[in-house]
Design a protein around this motif. Structure first.
Motif, PDB file in Angstrom:
ATOM      1  N   LEU A 477       0.849  -1.194   0.000  1.00 54.53           N
ATOM      2  CA  LEU A 477       0.000   0.000   0.000  1.00 54.53           C
ATOM      3  C   LEU A 477       0.880   1.237   0.000  1.00 54.53           C
ATOM      4  CD1 LEU A 477      -1.969  -2.221   1.280  1.00 54.53           C
ATOM      5  CD2 LEU A 477      -3.106  -0.300   2.378  1.00 54.53           C
ATOM      6  N   THR A 478       0.415   2.277  -0.679  1.00 57.61           N
ATOM      7  CA  THR A 478       1.090   3.573  -0.642  1.00 57.61           C
ATOM      8  C   THR A 478       0.199   4.551   0.108  1.00 57.61           C
ATOM      9  OG1 THR A 478       2.200   3.156  -2.742  1.00 57.61           O
ATOM     10  CG2 THR A 478       2.088   5.448  -1.994  1.00 57.61           C
ATOM     11  N   ALA A 479       0.727   5.143   1.167  1.00 55.35           N
ATOM     12  CA  ALA A 479      -0.009   6.132   1.967  1.00 55.35           C
ATOM     13  C   ALA A 479       0.598   7.506   1.695  1.00 55.35           C
ATOM     14  CB  ALA A 479       0.087   5.782   3.442  1.00 55.35           C
ATOM     15  N   THR A 480      -0.243   8.459   1.214  1.00 55.52           N
ATOM     16  CA  THR A 480       0.243   9.785   0.829  1.00 55.52           C
ATOM     17  C   THR A 480      -0.690  10.860   1.367  1.00 55.52           C
ATOM     18  OG1 THR A 480       1.105   8.846  -1.238  1.00 55.52           O
ATOM     19  CG2 THR A 480       0.940  11.243  -1.108  1.00 55.52           C
ATOM     20  N   PHE A 481      -0.120  11.893   1.973  1.00 54.86           N
ATOM     21  CA  PHE A 481      -0.894  13.072   2.342  1.00 54.86           C
ATOM     22  C   PHE A 481      -1.027  13.925   1.087  1.00 54.86           C
ATOM     23  CE2 PHE A 481       0.953  11.734   6.389  1.00 54.86           C
ATOM     24  CZ  PHE A 481      -0.186  11.708   7.189  1.00 54.86           C
ATOM     25  N   ILE A 482      -2.296  14.202   0.672  1.00 49.02           N
ATOM     26  CA  ILE A 482      -2.534  14.867  -0.606  1.00 49.02           C
ATOM     27  C   ILE A 482      -3.148  16.249  -0.404  1.00 49.02           C
ATOM     28  CG2 ILE A 482      -2.786  12.699  -1.865  1.00 49.02           C
ATOM     29  CD1 ILE A 482      -5.827  13.020  -1.661  1.00 49.02           C
ATOM     30  N   THR A 483      -3.044  17.049  -1.453  1.00 49.93           N
ATOM     31  CA  THR A 483      -3.542  18.425  -1.379  1.00 49.93           C
ATOM     32  C   THR A 483      -5.058  18.474  -1.411  1.00 49.93           C
ATOM     33  OG1 THR A 483      -3.239  18.555  -3.785  1.00 49.93           O
ATOM     34  CG2 THR A 483      -1.453  19.410  -2.397  1.00 49.93           C
ATOM     35  N   LEU A 533      -6.026  15.491   4.123  1.00 53.15           N
ATOM     36  CA  LEU A 533      -6.428  14.201   3.545  1.00 53.15           C
ATOM     37  C   LEU A 533      -5.238  13.248   3.445  1.00 53.15           C
ATOM     38  CD1 LEU A 533      -8.730  15.400   0.604  1.00 53.15           C
ATOM     39  CD2 LEU A 533      -9.411  14.684   2.919  1.00 53.15           C
ATOM     40  N   LEU A 534      -5.494  11.996   3.830  1.00 53.48           N
ATOM     41  CA  LEU A 534      -4.522  10.912   3.678  1.00 53.48           C
ATOM     42  C   LEU A 534      -5.132   9.887   2.735  1.00 53.48           C
ATOM     43  CD1 LEU A 534      -1.977   9.281   4.440  1.00 53.48           C
ATOM     44  CD2 LEU A 534      -3.273   8.362   6.378  1.00 53.48           C
ATOM     45  N   ARG A 535      -4.431   9.586   1.638  1.00 54.56           N
ATOM     46  CA  ARG A 535      -4.970   8.635   0.650  1.00 54.56           C
ATOM     47  C   ARG A 535      -4.088   7.384   0.620  1.00 54.56           C
ATOM     48  NH1 ARG A 535      -7.338  10.561  -4.976  1.00 54.56           N
ATOM     49  NH2 ARG A 535      -8.996  11.026  -3.476  1.00 54.56           N
ATOM     50  N   LEU A 536      -4.758   6.225   0.666  1.00 52.57           N
ATOM     51  CA  LEU A 536      -4.077   4.929   0.550  1.00 52.57           C
ATOM     52  C   LEU A 536      -4.509   4.265  -0.746  1.00 52.57           C
ATOM     53  CD1 LEU A 536      -4.839   5.357   3.816  1.00 52.57           C
ATOM     54  CD2 LEU A 536      -3.487   3.260   3.942  1.00 52.57           C
ATOM     55  N   THR A 537      -3.549   3.703  -1.494  1.00 48.44           N
ATOM     56  CA  THR A 537      -3.832   3.047  -2.773  1.00 48.44           C
ATOM     57  C   THR A 537      -3.079   1.728  -2.867  1.00 48.44           C
ATOM     58  OG1 THR A 537      -2.022   4.230  -3.861  1.00 48.44           O
ATOM     59  CG2 THR A 537      -4.206   5.235  -3.969  1.00 48.44           C
ATOM     60  N   THR A 538      -3.616   0.817  -3.698  1.00 51.50           N
ATOM     61  CA  THR A 538      -2.960  -0.463  -3.977  1.00 51.50           C
ATOM     62  C   THR A 538      -2.891  -0.652  -5.483  1.00 51.50           C
ATOM     63  OG1 THR A 538      -4.960  -1.819  -4.113  1.00 51.50           O
ATOM     64  CG2 THR A 538      -4.059  -1.408  -1.917  1.00 51.50           C
ATOM     65  N   GLY A 541      -6.164  -1.375  -7.492  1.00 48.47           N
ATOM     66  CA  GLY A 541      -7.237  -0.398  -7.633  1.00 48.47           C
ATOM     67  C   GLY A 541      -7.915  -0.018  -6.340  1.00 48.47           C
ATOM     68  N   GLY A 542      -7.584  -0.671  -5.237  1.00 47.91           N
ATOM     69  CA  GLY A 542      -8.181  -0.298  -3.963  1.00 47.91           C
ATOM     70  C   GLY A 542      -7.728   1.090  -3.534  1.00 47.91           C
ATOM     71  N   THR A 543      -8.682   1.934  -3.097  1.00 45.19           N
ATOM     72  CA  THR A 543      -8.364   3.301  -2.686  1.00 45.19           C
ATOM     73  C   THR A 543      -9.167   3.658  -1.439  1.00 45.19           C
ATOM     74  OG1 THR A 543      -7.943   3.974  -4.970  1.00 45.19           O
ATOM     75  CG2 THR A 543      -8.337   5.730  -3.379  1.00 45.19           C
ATOM     76  N   LEU A 544      -8.531   4.376  -0.525  1.00 47.61           N
ATOM     77  CA  LEU A 544      -9.191   4.831   0.694  1.00 47.61           C
ATOM     78  C   LEU A 544      -8.658   6.216   1.041  1.00 47.61           C
ATOM     79  CD1 LEU A 544     -10.957   4.326   3.228  1.00 47.61           C
ATOM     80  CD2 LEU A 544      -8.932   3.284   4.294  1.00 47.61           C
ATOM     81  N   THR A 545      -9.581   7.179   1.238  1.00 46.54           N
ATOM     82  CA  THR A 545      -9.192   8.544   1.611  1.00 46.54           C
ATOM     83  C   THR A 545      -9.707   8.837   3.014  1.00 46.54           C
ATOM     84  OG1 THR A 545      -9.288   9.220  -0.708  1.00 46.54           O
ATOM     85  CG2 THR A 545      -9.288  10.975   0.962  1.00 46.54           C
ATOM     86  N   ILE A 546      -8.827   9.322   3.867  1.00 44.68           N
ATOM     87  CA  ILE A 546      -9.141   9.539   5.276  1.00 44.68           C
ATOM     88  C   ILE A 546      -8.911  11.009   5.629  1.00 44.68           C
ATOM     89  CG2 ILE A 546      -8.541   8.876   7.641  1.00 44.68           C
ATOM     90  CD1 ILE A 546      -7.475   6.238   6.495  1.00 44.68           C
ATOM     91  N   GLU A 547      -9.852  11.587   6.395  1.00 46.09           N
ATOM     92  CA  GLU A 547      -9.717  12.978   6.848  1.00 46.09           C
ATOM     93  C   GLU A 547      -9.013  13.031   8.201  1.00 46.09           C
ATOM     94  OE1 GLU A 547     -13.225  15.275   7.060  1.00 46.09           O
ATOM     95  OE2 GLU A 547     -13.500  15.433   4.892  1.00 46.09           O
ATOM     96  N   LEU A 548      -8.146  14.040   8.341  1.00 48.89           N
ATOM     97  CA  LEU A 548      -7.476  14.299   9.604  1.00 48.89           C
ATOM     98  C   LEU A 548      -7.683  15.778   9.952  1.00 48.89           C
ATOM     99  CD1 LEU A 548      -5.374  12.453   7.637  1.00 48.89           C
ATOM    100  CD2 LEU A 548      -4.313  12.146   9.869  1.00 48.89           C
TER     101      LEU A 548
END
Length: 579
Positions: A477-483, A533-538, A541-548
């Motif tokens: 998984l790649t976890a990235t803080f996005i704009t 926002l923190l976005r996780l991808t695989t 195609g799995g994607t999950l966006t989380i609010e902080l």
């Protein structure tokens, strides 16, 4: 008298009637359900195939080297299937198995039952062969890694009473540059080891003097040609492929059945070496050859690249025999409709490489030995064990490779099929290993992720990954803080992870565990308040966006105290003067 007879049976020293009586007595003493080995009607060994419905192979794993002929005790009290240990006995027929040797047999059984469950390999069969071949590695005289304290070598195979096998390994394993010798606790000849040798203990060497390597190789050899060892005929063929002697078959079967009724573990080095060997004089009989004292050089030589060896027999790989007639009749091999070979890391390829052997008229040729070899930089294996295997074509001329199990290394490699003993054009199959994937990512809890500027988030992020509804293990998984969700560029401010040096890190690559779960490392807030926002991808195609949420510290609610007024010398408060 009976007990002594049960312990010793020399090759060629008894008549067929005595042999049959011994086997019958042994079977009767072992309780109901025992299946006695096939009886022989001639004294000593007879050529295999005389009266047999199916001919065993022309070659053998050991080159038909001598073996120990001691039999187990006749007083076996336990019934089949019980877990009660056998009584401890001493002398040449000791029932105990040294701890490391027993561990190697059981590990080989577990490994091969996972990679080739249809073979039904029992560890007791390996124990029976190990007993007969080397007395359980000379009574368990092995080091902590399972390597014999000195090499175990059979007599030279110079054609005098045994097979005539010229040197194939430059003396690397057997210290003999003229003729081959059987090597190690399972007594492989070097040419057989070149094909079937394994590195089962993970030390980077395929060492026939290591009990773990040798037991694994012996198990694979016994399972060759799609044998099912739960079937009596296949069991007999497997044992005869090791040594083409009917008395050898009887001796191994007697130990095999004895060990099936339970055994006990003894410390390494305390086992007793058997006494009687098949090349030992008995009752005035002169053996076919003068016994040769085993050569035990120390330390074990480092294996060298083997010299070219004679062409193996098609039905039992690794033996030194002329090119079989079936291979001579082959004009070419072709792909027999193998589909695309693609699988995610750690999986098993659904397709199996398949070739068809054809003669000059395009007709299928049966009985041809085809070698399948995995070529290239990859940790993939046949059945998770071997890099090369040999398969004999059936009546349709087809040879089907075992299942290929992918390792963790992604990329492409080649499975190459060739006809053993012929310089025909090979058939190559390209196989691709892709990254493990997940199509769904979800939070493992519903906790709000909040922190104040300059502080650490109190809760860590728990994620579940799945593929087609099942847990997706070891998925990257790649976890990235996005704009922003619409423009997912990497943030340069706001929450962050820490790298090994404690510096801010806003993109992180991680993997799920065996249950498809992942807990992200601690997250920290800088001096920027707001919603992030923190976005996780695989890869799948799995994607999950989380609010902080990051907030500024609340103002201090404590009021500032008012200073007390000062008094004049007269005791009254001073008036405030305005200039």
């Amino acid at each position: 008298m009976a007990a002594q007879f049960g312990r010793r049976l020399r090759r060629g020293a008894t008549s067929g009637a005595v042999v049959a009586a011994a086997v019958a007595a042994l079977a009767a003493s072992q309780g109901p359900g025992a299946v006695p080995p096939p009886a022989d009607t001639a004294g000593g060994d007879r050529p295999v195939g005389a009266g047999d419905a199916t001919l065993p192979p022309d070659g053998s794993a050991t080159g038909d080297s001598p073996y120990y002929t001691d039999l187990p005790p006749l007083n076996t009290p336990n019934k089949p299937g019980t877990s009660i240990d056998l009584p401890i006995v001493t002398g040449p027929a000791e029932a105990g198995i040294p701890a490391t040797v027993l561990s190697a047999y059981k590990r080989a059984e577990q490994s091969i039952r996972s990679s080739d469950p249809a073979c039904h390999l029992p560890w007791q069969l390996l124990a029976g062969i190990g007993k007969v071949e080397s007395g359980q590695a000379r009574g368990g005289r092995v080091d902590a890694n399972g390597t014999t304290l000195s090499p175990i070598l059979g007599p030279k195979l110079d054609g005098v009473g045994f097979a005539n096998i010229s040197d194939t390994d430059n003396g690397a394993f057997d210290n003999d540059t003229t003729h081959d010798r059987a090597v190690g606790p399972m007594q492989f000849i070097p040419s057989t080891w070149a094909t079937w040798g394994q590195d089962a203990n993970g030390d980077g060497r395929k060492d026939p003097n290591n009990i773990y390597d040798a037991a694994q190789a012996a198990g694979l050899y016994l399972c060759a040609n799609n044998r099912d060892l739960a079937v009596k005929a296949d069991l007999d063929r497997a044992i005869l492929s090791y040594n083409r002697s009917t008395e050898y078959l009887r001796t191994v079967l007697s130990w095999f059945e004895y060990y099936q009724r339970g055994t006990h573990q003894v410390p390494d080095g305390t086992g007793t070496l058997p006494v009687d060997r098949s090349d030992t004089p008995s009752r005035g009989r002169t053996p076919q050859t003068t016994p040769t004292a085993p050569v035990t050089p120390s330390p074990s030589p480092t294996p060298q690249k083997p010299k070219p060896t004679p062409t193996p027999n098609p039905s039992e790989p690794g033996t030194s025999t002329p090119t079989p007639p079936a291979a001579v009749g082959v004009a070419r091999i072709k792909d027999a409709g193998t589909g695309t070979l693609t699988v995610a890391a750690g999986g098993t390829f659904a397709e199996r490489p398949t070739v068809e052997a054809l003669d000059a008229k395009g007709k299928p040729v049966a009985g041809v030995s085809v070698s399948f070899e995995i070529v290239g930089s990859t940790d993939s294996h046949f059945g998770g064990v071997a890099k090369s295997v040999r398969v004999t074509t059936g009546s349709t001329g087809r040879a089907v490779a075992p299942n290929v199990r992918a390792g963790e290394q992604t990329g492409t490699f080649t499975v190459r099929a060739t006809v053993v003993g012929r310089a025909l054009a090979p058939v190559s199959f390209t196989a691709t290993v892709t990254e493990r994937t997940a199509d769904t990512l979800v939070r493992g809890d519903d906790k709000e992720l909040t922190a104040t500027t300059g502080a650490r988030f109190a809760d860590r992020v728990l994620v579940k990954a799945s593929l087609d509804g099942a847990a997706a293990a070891s998925v990257g998984l790649t976890a990235t803080f996005i704009t922003s969700a619409d423009d997912p560029q990497t943030q340069t401010k706001g929450p962050y992870f820490k790298d090994a040096d404690g510096k801010p890190l806003r993109t992180l690559t991680v993997k799920t565990d065996a249950n498809g779960l992942l807990t992200l490392p601690d997250i920290y807030a800088d001096d920027q308040a707001g919603t992030f926002l923190l976005r996780l991808t695989t890869p799948g195609g799995g994607t999950l966006t989380i609010e902080l949420e990051v907030t500024a510290p609340a103002p201090d609610p404590t009021p500032t105290p008012t200073p007390a007024p000062t008094s004049s010398p007269t005791g009254s408060p001073e008036a405030t003067r305005t200039p």
